[in-house]
Design an enzyme around this catalytic site. Structure first.
Site, PDB file in Angstrom:
ATOM      1  N   PHE A 133       0.854  -1.189   0.000  1.00 56.62           N
ATOM      2  CA  PHE A 133       0.000   0.000   0.000  1.00 56.62           C
ATOM      3  C   PHE A 133       0.895   1.246   0.000  1.00 56.62           C
ATOM      4  O   PHE A 133       1.822   1.342   0.806  1.00 56.62           O
ATOM      5  CB  PHE A 133      -0.894  -0.024   1.242  1.00 56.62           C
ATOM      6  CG  PHE A 133      -2.003   0.976   1.223  1.00 56.62           C
ATOM      7  CD1 PHE A 133      -3.201   0.684   0.598  1.00 56.62           C
ATOM      8  CD2 PHE A 133      -1.847   2.220   1.831  1.00 56.62           C
ATOM      9  CE1 PHE A 133      -4.234   1.614   0.585  1.00 56.62           C
ATOM     10  CE2 PHE A 133      -2.883   3.145   1.810  1.00 56.62           C
ATOM     11  CZ  PHE A 133      -4.077   2.842   1.187  1.00 56.62           C
ATOM     12  N   ASP A 202       1.887  -4.628   8.559  1.00 57.73           N
ATOM     13  CA  ASP A 202       0.671  -3.819   8.459  1.00 57.73           C
ATOM     14  C   ASP A 202      -0.511  -4.786   8.357  1.00 57.73           C
ATOM     15  O   ASP A 202      -0.573  -5.602   7.426  1.00 57.73           O
ATOM     16  CB  ASP A 202       0.751  -2.907   7.232  1.00 57.73           C
ATOM     17  CG  ASP A 202      -0.409  -1.911   7.171  1.00 57.73           C
ATOM     18  OD1 ASP A 202      -1.499  -2.242   7.692  1.00 57.73           O
ATOM     19  OD2 ASP A 202      -0.228  -0.836   6.597  1.00 57.73           O
ATOM     20  N   TYR A 227     -10.961   1.442  10.777  1.00 54.61           N
ATOM     21  CA  TYR A 227     -12.222   1.707  10.052  1.00 54.61           C
ATOM     22  C   TYR A 227     -12.562   0.644   9.023  1.00 54.61           C
ATOM     23  O   TYR A 227     -13.576   0.721   8.366  1.00 54.61           O
ATOM     24  CB  TYR A 227     -12.210   3.091   9.386  1.00 54.61           C
ATOM     25  CG  TYR A 227     -10.997   3.407   8.526  1.00 54.61           C
ATOM     26  CD1 TYR A 227     -10.895   2.905   7.242  1.00 54.61           C
ATOM     27  CD2 TYR A 227      -9.977   4.227   9.000  1.00 54.61           C
ATOM     28  CE1 TYR A 227      -9.783   3.198   6.458  1.00 54.61           C
ATOM     29  CE2 TYR A 227      -8.862   4.514   8.235  1.00 54.61           C
ATOM     30  CZ  TYR A 227      -8.773   3.998   6.956  1.00 54.61           C
ATOM     31  OH  TYR A 227      -7.675   4.282   6.191  1.00 54.61           O
ATOM     32  N   LYS A 228     -11.708  -0.380   8.877  1.00 54.07           N
ATOM     33  CA  LYS A 228     -12.004  -1.452   7.919  1.00 54.07           C
ATOM     34  C   LYS A 228     -12.778  -2.553   8.644  1.00 54.07           C
ATOM     35  O   LYS A 228     -13.919  -2.339   9.025  1.00 54.07           O
ATOM     36  CB  LYS A 228     -10.702  -1.926   7.274  1.00 54.07           C
ATOM     37  CG  LYS A 228     -10.122  -0.833   6.356  1.00 54.07           C
ATOM     38  CD  LYS A 228      -8.734  -1.131   5.848  1.00 54.07           C
ATOM     39  CE  LYS A 228      -8.276  -0.002   4.914  1.00 54.07           C
ATOM     40  NZ  LYS A 228      -6.821   0.049   4.749  1.00 54.07           N
ATOM     41  N   ARG A 387     -12.792  -4.830  -6.791  1.00 56.30           N
ATOM     42  CA  ARG A 387     -12.547  -5.446  -5.496  1.00 56.30           C
ATOM     43  C   ARG A 387     -13.855  -5.660  -4.734  1.00 56.30           C
ATOM     44  O   ARG A 387     -14.684  -4.754  -4.645  1.00 56.30           O
ATOM     45  CB  ARG A 387     -11.634  -4.493  -4.722  1.00 56.30           C
ATOM     46  CG  ARG A 387     -10.808  -5.097  -3.651  1.00 56.30           C
ATOM     47  CD  ARG A 387      -9.768  -4.112  -3.161  1.00 56.30           C
ATOM     48  NE  ARG A 387     -10.373  -2.906  -2.582  1.00 56.30           N
ATOM     49  CZ  ARG A 387      -9.811  -2.184  -1.615  1.00 56.30           C
ATOM     50  NH1 ARG A 387      -8.640  -2.523  -1.120  1.00 56.30           N
ATOM     51  NH2 ARG A 387     -10.391  -1.111  -1.139  1.00 56.30           N
TER      52      ARG A 387
END
Ligand SMILES: *Cc1c(COP(=O)(O)O)cnc(C)c1O
Length: 428
Positions: A133, A202, A227-228, A387
């Protein structure tokens, strides 16, 4: 199991038999919407509005400044951190919930680099994947410049070769945000340690979605996202974990007053707090942290039903079903699955690619009530991606059925080719 699932009826039956089916009731999801983007922004927990209203009117409104003590605000990064610890194979007192993933990575990677410079001064390389990322790479780039080190980026298949005596720190994201490919954390950890490198993970696409055991995997540092899959709400605080053997070795560079041994002594000089406490910097957004607390509780609600192992089993069954139905119903439309087929190598989302039209197809699906997302490729090695994330707390088997069904309609009708789906917005 999923190879025998060929109808909506079969999916309804799987939902009926699902031992986790009651957990969907913990969320407030829009009627009729098929939400397959919980890997980007988790759904709203039903308990959140009331808990936040109480925090605003009572704790803030009535308690005012007293609430730092009486409502436990000051301790909240540790308390929520202790809950997250249960999901990632860490122990109480090792995790803090605070700041953003990017900022936490800055803190832990700085500490890792200081340790490496002290223990192995000849090692000058931070090794990562080109497909990591970007924020992770940007933060690493900045820190390498500050520490006179070099960021070495390789393709995923070349990690083992690239891991040599020059590597100080191996920085990896456990589940790749584009492809959903998942590293074998224990194998990588063993490899890194054999070569004398520290391992920083991560867990943005892992925490709350896949089973994790940071201690067993010989990890050194980890960060992750609130927040995921932890359902903490937009911009929720993130978390960080530091192995206890490292936590008191150095200061992290954002040495703010919350990380001081005695913040309310107001001393002019910095003295770091014991243990993980020194990884705090400044005052945290309490309302957001309270929302994250509620979100983490939704994942912990699975504990009596089998916990992360049960969530993982369902997540795999859902992504497997997606791939199976796709193969059955969308052959000939140019879509291919880029996520690994092997369960052990796949996180909790399925990514598809197509030579062109990926963005428009995602938009056409969103208009038809199926929310996934689009991740741009780089025009060469990494293609454009459609996705679809599954969250085993609230995604149902019928959702997968309807998602593939609507994808089939969008493709066979050519509806995605409408010019209106081509205009890219700022957040994809
Ligand atoms: C989502 C995500 C982030 C987010 O970082 P923020 O600082 O919260 O914006 C970081 N790393 C990875 C791998 C992610 O998937």
């Amino acid at each position: 199991m999923t190879s025998a699932v060929n109808s909506l009826q079969d999916c309804l039956q799987l939902d009926e038999q699902d031992p986790l089916r009651s957990l969907r009731g913990l969320f407030d999801l829009p009627d009729g919407l098929i939400y397959l983007d919980g890997n980007s922004l988790g759904a709203l927990p039903r308990a959140a509005p009331e808990r936040l209203a109480q925090a605003i009117t009572q704790e803030w409104g009535q308690g005012l400044i007293r609430s730092w003590n009486s409502a436990g605000w000051f301790e909240l990064p540790r308390r929520v951190g202790d809950k997250i610890a249960r999901l990632i194979g860490a122990r109480a007192g090792e995790v803090l919930a605070l700041d953003s993933t990017s900022i936490n990575l800055y803190k832990v990677l700085s500490a890792a680099l200081q340790i490496a410079r002290h223990d192995a001064p000849g090692r000058k390389i931070v090794l990562s994947e080109r497909s990591n990322f970007p924020t992770d790479l940007y933060i690493a780039q900045s820190l390498c410049e500050q520490h006179g080190m070099e960021l070495r980026l390789v393709e995923s298949g070349q990690l083992q070769q690239a891991l040599d005596d020059d590597v100080a720190v191996l920085l990896l994201t456990h589940v790749n945000y584009r492809t959903g490919a998942m590293h074998d954390m224990a194998a990588v950890g063993a490899l890194a340690h054999r070569c004398g490198a520290l391992c920083v993970w991560d867990l943005a696409h892992s925490a709350g979605a896949v089973e994790l055991d940071l201690h067993a995997a010989q990890a050194d540092f980890a960060v992750g996202c609130g927040y995921k899959y932890l359902n903490g709400g937009p911009g929720a605080p993130a978390f960080l974990w530091v192995h206890p053997r490292h936590s008191e070795r150095f200061w992290q560079p954002l040495s703010g007053w919350w990380g001081h041994a005695q913040p309310f002594a107001f001393e002019p000089g910095y003295r770091p707090a014991a243990g993980i406490g020194r990884y705090q910097c400044g005052t945290q957004p309490m309302l957001s942290l309270i929302a994250l607390d509620v979100g983490v509780d939704t994942v912990l609600a699975a504990e009596p039903l089998g916990g992360m192992a049960a969530l993982r089993r369902k997540s795999l069954a859902l992504t497997r079903l997606f791939a199976h139905l796709l193969q059955q119903r969308l052959a000939g439309h140019g879509l291919s699955v880029v996520s690994p087929q092997d369960d052990d190598q796949r996180g909790s989302h399925i990514s598809l690619t197509r030579a062109h039209g990926a963005y428009a197809i995602v938009q056409a699906l969103i208009e038809r009530g199926v929310v996934g997302d689009f991740r741009a490729g780089d025009g060469s090695a990494h293609p454009d991606i459609l996705r679809f994330g599954v969250c085993p707390l609230y995604t149902r088997y019928v959702d997968i059925w309807h998602a593939v069904d609507r994808l089939q309609q969008v493709m066979s009708s050519g509806a995605w080719q409408d010019a209106k789906y081509g205009q890219q917005q700022s957040v994809t």
